[in-house]
Design an enzyme around this catalytic site. Structure first.
Site, mmCIF file in Angstrom:
data_model
loop_
_atom_site.group_PDB
_atom_site.id
_atom_site.type_symbol
_atom_site.label_atom_id
_atom_site.label_comp_id
_atom_site.label_asym_id
_atom_site.label_seq_id
_atom_site.Cartn_x
_atom_site.Cartn_y
_atom_site.Cartn_z
ATOM 1 N N LYS A 1 16.704 -12.711 11.739
ATOM 2 C CA LYS A 1 18.096 -13.600 12.301
ATOM 3 C C LYS A 1 18.104 -13.305 13.811
ATOM 4 C CE LYS A 1 22.895 -13.665 11.097
ATOM 5 N NZ LYS A 1 24.041 -12.928 10.301
ATOM 6 N N ASP B 1 22.142 -6.856 15.032
ATOM 7 C CA ASP B 1 22.198 -7.135 13.588
ATOM 8 C C ASP B 1 21.061 -6.358 13.176
ATOM 9 O OD1 ASP B 1 23.698 -9.678 11.898
ATOM 10 O OD2 ASP B 1 22.032 -8.795 11.097
ATOM 11 N N LYS C 1 36.486 -25.976 2.182
ATOM 12 C CA LYS C 1 37.294 -27.128 3.346
ATOM 13 C C LYS C 1 36.177 -27.866 4.000
ATOM 14 C CE LYS C 1 37.952 -24.245 7.162
ATOM 15 N NZ LYS C 1 38.696 -23.372 8.188
ATOM 16 N N CYS D 1 37.948 -15.737 3.202
ATOM 17 C CA CYS D 1 38.937 -14.862 3.554
ATOM 18 C C CYS D 1 40.234 -14.627 2.719
ATOM 19 C CB CYS D 1 39.518 -15.134 5.063
ATOM 20 S SG CYS D 1 38.057 -15.048 6.321
#
Ligand code: UDX
Length: 462
Positions: free
Chosen positions: A38, A33, A331, A266
């Site tokens: 991170k 990355d 969600k 998405c």
């Protein structure tokens, strides 16, 4: 099984899941990355995202010596090389956000190609796992300018909140290659232990499969949300209608729950991208346009429902009315707010002058990134409900089912709940004197628990 040496570039939820799961299947994996902080955390096994089972797999992979993390794609290749196992497959799992006009922005893919062009070992296969426009495998190949390195498309179908499960139990593996059959077969072999049906195809078809799948899911949801509206007008019950159609194996029961609209990182991005792809191929994909329009309308429809519940009229004013929002994430089971329909509905309510207080089990008030001028986030549902004219369920968190509705009743100004996910048992909230308004549910189901149970007894004979 023959263990492969694999580099995974990008440690977002797709890259990290791919890396950790491939390591759990026995492969040697180095993940890269560009974010050094991170990587520092990942090395210590701190994953920073909410994904069931992922942290455990990462720690197991590290402990077994099969999974490591470095800064930069070239460093990942060098790391494998230094262990005497030159990288055989390099996955690109970098972000491809929605760019200008809905086209996916490929800057991150291009940057990795630039960085690694001269250090990818001969015979390595570069795999596009990011969702990319049709034609990107060819474009990547051109940019790379390395005829000895195959570029294949291997789309992912991972749902947030069950990514590890989905990776290890795939419905199918799709690998598309224009370069060589061998490159595609080598990538497919990484997943051999999973025993899933494998579709080997050309690169454009593989890229299309990803868009086609997500857009079909969005279309299914817009269809069911439109059906729910029609059910309301005709006093039919959408839950029974979807159950009835879902037994047809060609339709299936999954992805048929109406809601406040679909969202997430998405579906919206991919449907705009496919629409753009269609436009540039001079094809007017009206079905996709209608799918998007139906979703936009769904947000507005939820606001009309809330207006009606609060004022008695679909166009009634909610100015300065305090409304409690239960659920903000797109969600349940995630802390992801990207393109959340809950925030879409909240923005419309705010525009209409409502005062919004929200509670979400996945969002802590102290660290919430939500603009405070849109809504106030609190950490307690009973505090959110205080003096509210209505409680609106926007995300299907199962814990909302076990709330104490008597206690909520004592906190609110009006006992009204608008359940945009049809999550709650109307009989339970009605026992606490709440009015319950759902989506597409017929009056008899909502009117009394007796009606619900007698109808379902007819519906499902012993
Ligand atoms: C989706 C695809 O499912 C996955 O295969 C792909 O790789 C990435 O995009 P995800 O974004 O995690 O996964 O969300 P998903 O579970 O598909 O839900 C998308 C949206 O549809 C959410 O807003 C969800 O609440 C909504 N939804 C889903 C419904 O409203 N009703 C349903 O029955 C199912």
């Amino acid at each position: 099984m023959f263990a492969r040496s694999v580099a995974v570039v990008g440690t977002g939820y797709v890259g990290l899941t791919t890396g950790a799961c491939l390591a759990s299947l026995g492969h040697r994996v180095v993940c890269a990355d560009i974010d050094a902080a991170k990587v520092g955390k990942l090395v210590r096994g701190e994953i920073g995202i909410r994904e069931p089972g992922l942290a455990e797999l990462v720690r197991e992979g590290i402990a077994a010596g099969r999974l490591s993390f470095v800064v930069g794609a070239a460093a990942a290749l060098a790391e494998l090389q230094s262990r005497g196992t030159p990288v055989e497959v390099m996955f690109l799992c970098v972000p491809t956000p929605m760019g200008v006009g809905g086209v996916a922005d490929l800057a991150a893919v291009e940057a990795v190609v630039e960085e690694t062009r001269d250090v990818i070992p001969e015979g390595c296969v570069v795999v596009n796992k990011s969702t990319v426009p049709v034609g990107t495998a060819d474009r990547t190949s051109e940019l790379l300018g390395r005829p000895d390195v195959g570029v294949v498309s291997n789309p992912e179908f991972l749902r947030e909140g069950s990514a590890v499960h989905d990776f290890l139990n795939p419905d199918r593996i799709v690998v598309g290659s224009n370069s060589s059959q061998d490159a595609a077969e080598r990538v497919a072999a990484l997943y051999a232990r999973l025993g899933a049906p494998t579709v080997l195809t050309d690169a454009a078809s593989a890229e299309m499969i990803k868009y086609a799948a997500n857009c079909f899911l969005a279309m299914k949801l817009s269809y069911v949300n439109a059906l729910a509206e029609l059910c309301e007008r005709l006093d039919a019950d959408v839950a029974d209608v979807t159950e009835g159609i879902g037994y047809d194996k060609r339709i299936g029961q999954a992805f048929l729950s109406p809601g406040p609209g679909w969202g997430g990182s998405c579906l919206p991005k991919d449907i705009h991208a496919l629409l753009q792809v269609a436009d540039s191929a001079d094809f007017e994909f009206r079905l996709l346009r209608a799918t998007i329009d139906t979703n936009t309308r769904q947000f507005q429809r939820m606001v009309e429902k809330i207006r009606k519940a609060v004022t008695g009229k679909r166009s009634g004013s909610v100015t300065r009315k305090r409304i409690a929002l239960f659920g903000l994430t797109f969600k349940a089971g995630t802390d992801d707010l990207r393109d959340s329909p809950a925030l879409g509905v909240a923005a419309l309510l705010k525009q209409a002058g409502a005062e919004l207080v929200a509670y979400d089990p996945g969002i802590a008030a102290a660290s919430s990134s939500i603009d405070g001028s849109l809504l106030t986030v609190v950490d307690d549902p009973y505090e959110a409900a205080k003096d509210a004219e209505a409680i609106v369920i926007l995300t299907e968190w199962p814990e909302f089912r076990s709330l104490d509705w008597q206690r909520l009743g004592a906190a609110v100004a009006e006992r009204t709940v608008v359940d945009t996910r049809n999550l709650l048992d109307p009989a339970v909230v009605r026992r606490a004197d709440f009015d319950w308004v759902g989506v597409g549910r017929a009056a008899p189901y909502v009117a009394s628990s007796l009606a619900t149970s007698s109808v379902s007894a007819v519906r499902k004979p012993a």
